[in-house]
Design a protein around this motif. Structure first.
Motif: not given
Length: 645
Positions: A143-155
């Motif tokens: 589960f993730t929740r974005l705190l910044s403005a733009t999406p963050i890619p994860l590897s």
């Protein structure tokens, strides 16, 4: 009666062993009925039996809920490492302001100030490493929740401890509210101590929780399922029942640590984790739904154990300093607790339209689990506090669910104050079944093989819920086998029995001995396992006295039962001594003459370190009216004679 009178010596022998009433019943019906549920298993989350064991989750501390209260030195990042290779930098913290669910209060916050060449993130080391197999697939989720403005890619990668990449999946953290992401990773190599690495390669900030990795191939392919090889090793025992989830685990280390079944069902991110009385942690991923489902998958009747509204008498003693001992729930909380137990029965057996049956159906099982047994308490000290609460629970359950067989408790020892007081209480209250526990030396089991011969058949039946002979040598197993022939002989009063404990992860044992030892990739079946396997796979529902005789009764045992489903006659001969023993089985009245019987002989395997603990030899013999068999020293013999045609 006339036939018996023509054979006075046999008659006197049978009366001496069984009592006249049993002899007459056996003669009239052809053997005496014994419990078809005699041999089962007992599962307790001890020695990493659940998390890091039977439960197939490969990530340890997946929701950052470990604390020093679980074990000294532990914290929210136990089993995790902060990854900052490639000149990246940022920050990692544990937060609790806005969790996925109140039952799951902690999560990790990752801030990426500079991702560098390789990104920054988290590494999980699993339970002594993450075992993977080349070509196998693994279900990953978080589960993730974005705190910044733009999406963050994860590897998300499976790696060696040196950093070699074994498999990868890519995800995006792109939602401002908690969102589940998932993917499948295929392992490129076999490694018994891999790690899982989650890295972010762009600037920003996100929250992470419920990081999970499961082999696709779980037992029976179940989601949130069980480790396939370990579950199959248990299934191979063909247990008639499974007692769960404990043990001392049930009443816990203090009232606040009691096992509450409602905390273990529903979505895994909403289950309430807690410390384990054995000084580690319960994720509750293996919860009541999974226990019931496993019982169904292996053909075992479920036998849940609930606390009798008291904590363990050893609370804070054996495990912690400054404990309270046995304490009872306040009386003004008892009705709610009783309702909790009644709700459990509805969860197991109620229609899908009922309140709790609907929750079972929502989990994917609209049909009932067919609960027959329920145990109240676990080797509790016999105090007024315990008895008062036990009676309140028992009366409520009996009134609403008379179809459920209730099991009481008579303490942790085979004799003594609690044992005597427990049986007195059972007799005064006509309890259906009581749970006896004992761990003794193998010599004790040999000396007490007639323990249940004199038990009163008109009073409470016995569940021998925990027993072992304090060792995993072949002699321990032989002593238990001798004793188990006595359990079969007394299967009219001993209704259930289970060796304990069942599982232990090597290097993390809280108790010894155990039936099965394991690591992330290996399983060791003890000599005791092979004995349990032999008896459980060759159980009967009728016992025949006077069929088998031995020329030496010291350190030996024998039984003769019938499996009514197949019609087979099953003879077990055990010689724990150092000399040969001659056995004679007069089976003319039970089987067809000259039947082709299957013979299995178990002896100690001394061929090498990596060999199985027990050598198994099979053969056949022609069973006439009488079978004469010479039992080798330190061996167990099974003779299975097919039904009359």
């Amino acid at each position: 009666m006339e036939k018996l009178l023509k054979k006075p010596l046999i008659y006197l022998f049978l009366v001496g062993c069984l009592g006249a009433q049993q002899v007459f019943a056996q003669t009239k019906q052809g053997g005496k009925p014994i419990s078809p549920d005699l041999f089962g298993i007992f599962f307790e989350d001890i020695s990493y039996a659940a998390d890091g064991g039977l439960y197939a989750e490969l990530i340890q501390n997946r929701s950052f809920e470990y604390t020093p209260a679980d074990r000294y030195g532990w914290n929210s990042f136990t089993a995790w490492e902060y990854v900052t290779k490639g000149f990246g930098y940022g920050a990692i913290s544990v937060e609790s302001q806005l969790p996925i669910h109140a039952n799951n209060p902690h999560y990790a916050r990752l801030t990426i100030e500079e991702p560098g060449q390789e990104g920054i993130g988290l590494q999980n080391n699993g339970f002594d490493g993450i075992p993977i197999k080349k070509g196998e697939q693994y279900n990953f989720s978080l589960f993730t929740r974005l705190l910044s403005a733009t999406p963050i890619p994860l590897s998300v990668q499976l790696r060696s401890r040196k950093g070699d990449v074994y498999g990868e999946v890519s995800l995006n953290a792109d939602a401002k509210e908690w969102k589940k992401g998932s993917g499948v990773i295929t392992a490129g190599v076999t490694d018994d101590s891999a790690v899982l690495v989650i890295t972010a390669k762009e600037r920003g900030s996100l929250d992470i929780d419920m990081v999970s990795l499961f082999p696709v191939k779980t037992f029976h392919g179940r989601a949130n399922g069980l480790r396939a090889d370990l579950a199959q090793t248990i299934a191979d025992l063909k247990p008639r029942f499974m007692r769960f989830p404990g043990g001392c685990l049930v009443h816990g280390d203090g009232l606040g640590n009691m096992y509450r079944w409602k905390n273990t069902i529903g979505p895994i991110e909403e289950r309430k984790e807690q410390r384990n009385i054995w000084s580690y942690h319960q994720s509750m991923g293996l919860g009541y739904f999974e226990y019931f489902q496993f019982c169904e998958d292996i053909g075992a009747k479920p036998l849940p154990v609930v606390a009798a509204a008291v904590s363990c008498q050893n609370s804070g003693g054996t495990w912690r300093i400054g404990g309270t001992g046995q304490k009872g729930l306040p009386m003004d909380e008892m009705q709610d607790y009783i309702n909790e137990i009644l709700d459990l029965i509805e969860y197991a057996n109620g229609p899908a339209t009922s309140t709790w049956g609907a929750k079972r159906a929502a989990a994917g099982h609209p049909e009932p689990f067919h609960l027959e047994y329920l145990a109240i308490g676990n080797e509790d000290k016999q105090t007024p506090v315990f008895r008062e609460r036990f009676k309140l629970i028992e009366n409520a359950v009996k009134q609403k669910h008379p179809e459920i067989t209730l099991i009481g408790t008579v303490g942790p020892f085979p004799a003594g104050e609690d044992f005597e007081a427990g049986w007195k209480f059972a007799n005064e209250n006509a309890l259906q079944v009581v749970d006896e526990h004992y761990y003794e030396k193998p010599e004790w089991f040999l000396e007490h093989k007639h323990r249940y011969d004199s038990y009163n058949r008109s009073k409470s039946k016995v569940y021998l819920g925990e027993y072992a002979s304090r060792g995993n040598t072949w002699f321990n197993a032989l002593a238990e086998a001798v004793y188990m022939t006595g359990l079969e002989r007394n299967g009219d009063v001993v209704r259930l029995s289970s060796y304990a404990p069942l599982l232990a992860r090597t290097g993390h044992t809280s108790w010894n001995p155990n039936l099965i030892y394991f690591t992330g990739t290996t399983i060791t079946r003890t000599p005791n396992y092979y004995i349990q396997h032999l008896f459980s796979n060759n159980a009967g529902d009728r016992y025949y006295a006077g069929i088998v005789s031995l020329d030496n009764e010291v350190n030996t045992g024998a039984s003769c039962v019938k499996d009514s489903k197949t019609g087979d006659i099953i003879i077990k001969l055990v010689n724990a001594g150092e000399n040969k023993v001659k056995a004679k089985a007069s089976i003319a009245s039970l089987v067809a003459p000259h039947a082709n019987a299957a013979v299995t002989v178990l002896t100690e395997n001394t061929t090498g370190k990596n060999a199985p603990a027990v050598a198994i030899a099979t053969s056949q013999l022609e069973a006439g009216k009488v079978i004469n068999y010479e039992v080798a020293p330190r061996s167990v013999v099974l003779i299975r004679v097919p039904a009359k045609k």
